[in-house]
Design a protein around this motif. Structure first.
Motif, PDB file in Angstrom:
ATOM      1  N   PRO A 131      13.443   0.981  -6.353  1.00  0.00           N
ATOM      2  CA  PRO A 131      14.127   2.170  -5.807  1.00  0.00           C
ATOM      3  C   PRO A 131      14.591   3.133  -6.897  1.00  0.00           C
ATOM      4  O   PRO A 131      14.492   4.359  -6.733  1.00  0.00           O
ATOM      5  CB  PRO A 131      15.316   1.571  -5.050  1.00  0.00           C
ATOM      6  CG  PRO A 131      14.883   0.184  -4.699  1.00  0.00           C
ATOM      7  CD  PRO A 131      14.061  -0.269  -5.861  1.00  0.00           C
ATOM      8  N   LEU A 132      15.094   2.586  -8.019  1.00  0.00           N
ATOM      9  CA  LEU A 132      15.516   3.449  -9.127  1.00  0.00           C
ATOM     10  C   LEU A 132      14.332   4.224  -9.675  1.00  0.00           C
ATOM     11  O   LEU A 132      14.441   5.436  -9.946  1.00  0.00           O
ATOM     12  CB  LEU A 132      16.148   2.599 -10.233  1.00  0.00           C
ATOM     13  CG  LEU A 132      16.488   3.336 -11.539  1.00  0.00           C
ATOM     14  CD1 LEU A 132      17.550   4.402 -11.292  1.00  0.00           C
ATOM     15  CD2 LEU A 132      16.944   2.349 -12.607  1.00  0.00           C
ATOM     16  N   SER A 133      13.214   3.554  -9.838  1.00  0.00           N
ATOM     17  CA  SER A 133      12.023   4.204 -10.375  1.00  0.00           C
ATOM     18  C   SER A 133      11.548   5.331  -9.468  1.00  0.00           C
ATOM     19  O   SER A 133      11.198   6.416  -9.934  1.00  0.00           O
ATOM     20  CB  SER A 133      10.908   3.174 -10.568  1.00  0.00           C
ATOM     21  OG  SER A 133      11.290   2.162 -11.473  1.00  0.00           O
ATOM     22  N   LEU A 169       0.816  -1.210   0.000  1.00  0.00           N
ATOM     23  CA  LEU A 169       0.000   0.000   0.000  1.00  0.00           C
ATOM     24  C   LEU A 169       0.854   1.266   0.000  1.00  0.00           C
ATOM     25  O   LEU A 169       0.509   2.260  -0.646  1.00  0.00           O
ATOM     26  CB  LEU A 169      -0.923  -0.008   1.219  1.00  0.00           C
ATOM     27  CG  LEU A 169      -1.861   1.204   1.363  1.00  0.00           C
ATOM     28  CD1 LEU A 169      -2.791   1.303   0.169  1.00  0.00           C
ATOM     29  CD2 LEU A 169      -2.654   1.108   2.669  1.00  0.00           C
ATOM     30  N   GLY A 170       1.974   1.228   0.698  1.00  0.00           N
ATOM     31  CA  GLY A 170       2.844   2.401   0.762  1.00  0.00           C
ATOM     32  C   GLY A 170       3.337   2.825  -0.607  1.00  0.00           C
ATOM     33  O   GLY A 170       3.363   4.016  -0.931  1.00  0.00           O
ATOM     34  N   TYR A 171       3.729   1.856  -1.419  1.00  0.00           N
ATOM     35  CA  TYR A 171       4.198   2.172  -2.770  1.00  0.00           C
ATOM     36  C   TYR A 171       3.066   2.711  -3.632  1.00  0.00           C
ATOM     37  O   TYR A 171       3.272   3.598  -4.468  1.00  0.00           O
ATOM     38  CB  TYR A 171       4.798   0.927  -3.426  1.00  0.00           C
ATOM     39  CG  TYR A 171       6.197   0.602  -2.942  1.00  0.00           C
ATOM     40  CD1 TYR A 171       7.240   1.495  -3.146  1.00  0.00           C
ATOM     41  CD2 TYR A 171       6.470  -0.594  -2.293  1.00  0.00           C
ATOM     42  CE1 TYR A 171       8.526   1.203  -2.707  1.00  0.00           C
ATOM     43  CE2 TYR A 171       7.745  -0.894  -1.845  1.00  0.00           C
ATOM     44  CZ  TYR A 171       8.772   0.010  -2.058  1.00  0.00           C
ATOM     45  OH  TYR A 171      10.042  -0.279  -1.618  1.00  0.00           O
ATOM     46  N   VAL A 172       1.867   2.180  -3.449  1.00  0.00           N
ATOM     47  CA  VAL A 172       0.711   2.655  -4.218  1.00  0.00           C
ATOM     48  C   VAL A 172       0.437   4.123  -3.911  1.00  0.00           C
ATOM     49  O   VAL A 172       0.295   4.954  -4.812  1.00  0.00           O
ATOM     50  CB  VAL A 172      -0.537   1.797  -3.908  1.00  0.00           C
ATOM     51  CG1 VAL A 172      -1.785   2.426  -4.528  1.00  0.00           C
ATOM     52  CG2 VAL A 172      -0.362   0.381  -4.440  1.00  0.00           C
ATOM     53  N   LEU A 173       0.378   4.463  -2.629  1.00  0.00           N
ATOM     54  CA  LEU A 173       0.084   5.832  -2.217  1.00  0.00           C
ATOM     55  C   LEU A 173       1.209   6.792  -2.613  1.00  0.00           C
ATOM     56  O   LEU A 173       0.952   7.899  -3.097  1.00  0.00           O
ATOM     57  CB  LEU A 173      -0.149   5.890  -0.707  1.00  0.00           C
ATOM     58  CG  LEU A 173      -1.331   5.067  -0.170  1.00  0.00           C
ATOM     59  CD1 LEU A 173      -1.405   5.176   1.348  1.00  0.00           C
ATOM     60  CD2 LEU A 173      -2.634   5.514  -0.806  1.00  0.00           C
ATOM     61  N   VAL A 232       7.179   5.046 -17.803  1.00  0.00           N
ATOM     62  CA  VAL A 232       7.541   3.642 -17.561  1.00  0.00           C
ATOM     63  C   VAL A 232       7.831   3.413 -16.084  1.00  0.00           C
ATOM     64  O   VAL A 232       7.391   2.416 -15.490  1.00  0.00           O
ATOM     65  CB  VAL A 232       8.765   3.255 -18.417  1.00  0.00           C
ATOM     66  CG1 VAL A 232       9.380   1.940 -17.929  1.00  0.00           C
ATOM     67  CG2 VAL A 232       8.362   3.129 -19.879  1.00  0.00           C
ATOM     68  N   TYR A 233       8.547   4.336 -15.460  1.00  0.00           N
ATOM     69  CA  TYR A 233       8.923   4.179 -14.057  1.00  0.00           C
ATOM     70  C   TYR A 233       7.708   4.351 -13.143  1.00  0.00           C
ATOM     71  O   TYR A 233       7.604   3.695 -12.097  1.00  0.00           O
ATOM     72  CB  TYR A 233      10.008   5.185 -13.699  1.00  0.00           C
ATOM     73  CG  TYR A 233      11.234   5.044 -14.563  1.00  0.00           C
ATOM     74  CD1 TYR A 233      12.175   4.052 -14.301  1.00  0.00           C
ATOM     75  CD2 TYR A 233      11.444   5.866 -15.667  1.00  0.00           C
ATOM     76  CE1 TYR A 233      13.299   3.897 -15.094  1.00  0.00           C
ATOM     77  CE2 TYR A 233      12.563   5.719 -16.477  1.00  0.00           C
ATOM     78  CZ  TYR A 233      13.477   4.731 -16.190  1.00  0.00           C
ATOM     79  OH  TYR A 233      14.582   4.573 -16.999  1.00  0.00           O
ATOM     80  N   VAL A 234       6.798   5.230 -13.548  1.00  0.00           N
ATOM     81  CA  VAL A 234       5.571   5.433 -12.785  1.00  0.00           C
ATOM     82  C   VAL A 234       4.733   4.156 -12.768  1.00  0.00           C
ATOM     83  O   VAL A 234       4.325   3.670 -11.705  1.00  0.00           O
ATOM     84  CB  VAL A 234       4.761   6.594 -13.398  1.00  0.00           C
ATOM     85  CG1 VAL A 234       3.369   6.652 -12.782  1.00  0.00           C
ATOM     86  CG2 VAL A 234       5.488   7.916 -13.203  1.00  0.00           C
ATOM     87  N   ILE A 235       4.484   3.610 -13.957  1.00  0.00           N
ATOM     88  CA  ILE A 235       3.675   2.390 -14.070  1.00  0.00           C
ATOM     89  C   ILE A 235       4.379   1.230 -13.374  1.00  0.00           C
ATOM     90  O   ILE A 235       3.737   0.382 -12.737  1.00  0.00           O
ATOM     91  CB  ILE A 235       3.428   2.038 -15.550  1.00  0.00           C
ATOM     92  CG1 ILE A 235       2.740   3.201 -16.270  1.00  0.00           C
ATOM     93  CG2 ILE A 235       2.601   0.767 -15.672  1.00  0.00           C
ATOM     94  CD1 ILE A 235       1.373   3.529 -15.753  1.00  0.00           C
ATOM     95  N   ASN A 236       5.696   1.203 -13.470  1.00  0.00           N
ATOM     96  CA  ASN A 236       6.472   0.115 -12.888  1.00  0.00           C
ATOM     97  C   ASN A 236       6.254   0.011 -11.375  1.00  0.00           C
ATOM     98  O   ASN A 236       5.931  -1.066 -10.847  1.00  0.00           O
ATOM     99  CB  ASN A 236       7.954   0.340 -13.195  1.00  0.00           C
ATOM    100  CG  ASN A 236       8.836  -0.772 -12.675  1.00  0.00           C
ATOM    101  OD1 ASN A 236       8.734  -1.912 -13.103  1.00  0.00           O
ATOM    102  ND2 ASN A 236       9.735  -0.445 -11.748  1.00  0.00           N
ATOM    103  N   VAL A 237       6.391   1.123 -10.672  1.00  0.00           N
ATOM    104  CA  VAL A 237       6.244   1.105  -9.210  1.00  0.00           C
ATOM    105  C   VAL A 237       4.777   0.908  -8.813  1.00  0.00           C
ATOM    106  O   VAL A 237       4.475   0.178  -7.859  1.00  0.00           O
ATOM    107  CB  VAL A 237       6.786   2.410  -8.593  1.00  0.00           C
ATOM    108  CG1 VAL A 237       6.666   2.366  -7.074  1.00  0.00           C
ATOM    109  CG2 VAL A 237       8.233   2.633  -8.989  1.00  0.00           C
ATOM    110  N   PHE A 238       3.878   1.534  -9.544  1.00  0.00           N
ATOM    111  CA  PHE A 238       2.453   1.417  -9.216  1.00  0.00           C
ATOM    112  C   PHE A 238       1.977  -0.021  -9.380  1.00  0.00           C
ATOM    113  O   PHE A 238       1.234  -0.540  -8.543  1.00  0.00           O
ATOM    114  CB  PHE A 238       1.644   2.353 -10.113  1.00  0.00           C
ATOM    115  CG  PHE A 238       0.301   2.710  -9.550  1.00  0.00           C
ATOM    116  CD1 PHE A 238       0.191   3.387  -8.347  1.00  0.00           C
ATOM    117  CD2 PHE A 238      -0.859   2.377 -10.231  1.00  0.00           C
ATOM    118  CE1 PHE A 238      -1.043   3.728  -7.828  1.00  0.00           C
ATOM    119  CE2 PHE A 238      -2.110   2.708  -9.720  1.00  0.00           C
ATOM    120  CZ  PHE A 238      -2.201   3.384  -8.516  1.00  0.00           C
TER     121      PHE A 238
END
Length: 256
Positions: free
Chosen positions: A227-229, A139-143, A208-214
């Motif tokens: 972490p890179l994203s 959840l933390g990564y989503v928010l 790409v990095y946004v979608i990757n982490v989400f």
């Protein structure tokens, strides 16, 4: 003095929120309808033929990307249209001459874009729940991703509005830059399916990095380093904030 700055920020933010909620039929409903069509067409019709991707159903795979598409589009368009309207109608001059730092004004407009982006993102998430079981692994990564993304593209919308000389200029960046970046950002496919060359090209796309982490926050797997994203998203936010502050403090594109 800090209290006065907070009042100024709150006033701009409240004005921006009232602006898009007052015309909710134009600002809130269309994204929900559009994403419903995406889920019906790409999820049910096309997804049933594709099968699984990344170990999950195609519908589950594209859901985070579709949610993030709505956040990106609405954060950008809200600030772009609002700031340019204020500039075109010369309402912005009243704020510029007020004894308020420029960063407070920027924060107010960006806050409005963040509010709309996150609100629409929540609505699209509710829509997605009618089509697929939404599971959140982190959840933390989503928010965090939703917030950083809305800030990033709200700042980009502000910069676009600074340089815009007509209402037509507001739609140029979303049409010719934002839409291609979003569709090529891994919303509908995994980067692992691309040849090495195109994977390298995709690394130049910030979406790409946004979608990757989400997607990692929802599904628990990612195509690239998380972490890179996040570091790249934070860097983009800081860079765009610096550019926006420089332009507005210098009055570039604001003085006739």
């Amino acid at each position: 003095m800090n209290q006065l700055y907070f009042i100024a920020f709150k006033s701009i933010l409240t004005k921006e929120i009232n602006r898009f909620t007052r015309i909710w039929v134009q600002t809130i409903v269309p994204p929900a309808i559009t994403m419903t069509l995406y889920f019906l067409i790409f999820g049910n019709l096309v997804g049933s033929r594709i099968g699984q991707m990344g170990g999950v159903s195609y519908m589950e795979f594209i859901a985070p990307g579709l949610i993030m598409m709505s956040v990106i589009t609405n954060s950008f368009s809200n600030v772009g249209s609002s700031f340019y309207s204020a500039k075109f109608q010369r309402n912005l001059e009243e704020i510029m001459v007020a004894p308020v730092p420029h960063y407070v004004m920027i924060a107010g407009y960006v806050g409005g874009g963040v509010a709309r982006g996150l609100l629409v993102g929540c609505i699209v998430t509710l829509v997605a729940m009618f089509f697929v079981d939404i599971s959140v692994h982190h959840l933390g990564y989503v928010l965090l991703t939703a917030f950083l993304t809305s800030v990033m593209f709200a700042l980009a919308g502000l910069i676009n509005a600074v340089f815009a000389k007509s209402y037509d200029d507001i739609s140029i960046i979303p049409t010719f830059v934002l839409t291609p970046l979003t569709y090529l950002g891994g919303v509908f496919y995994s980067l692992s399916l691309l040849p090495d060359f195109w994977q390298g090209v995709s690394a130049l796309n910030p979406v790409v990095y946004v979608i990757n982490v989400f997607r990692y926050g929802f599904l628990g797997f990612a195509d690239m380093s998380v972490p890179l994203s996040i570091g790249i998203m934070v860097s983009f936010c800081a860079g765009l904030w610096f550019v926006a502050y420089y332009l507005i403090s210098r009055g570039i594109g604001l003085r006739s």
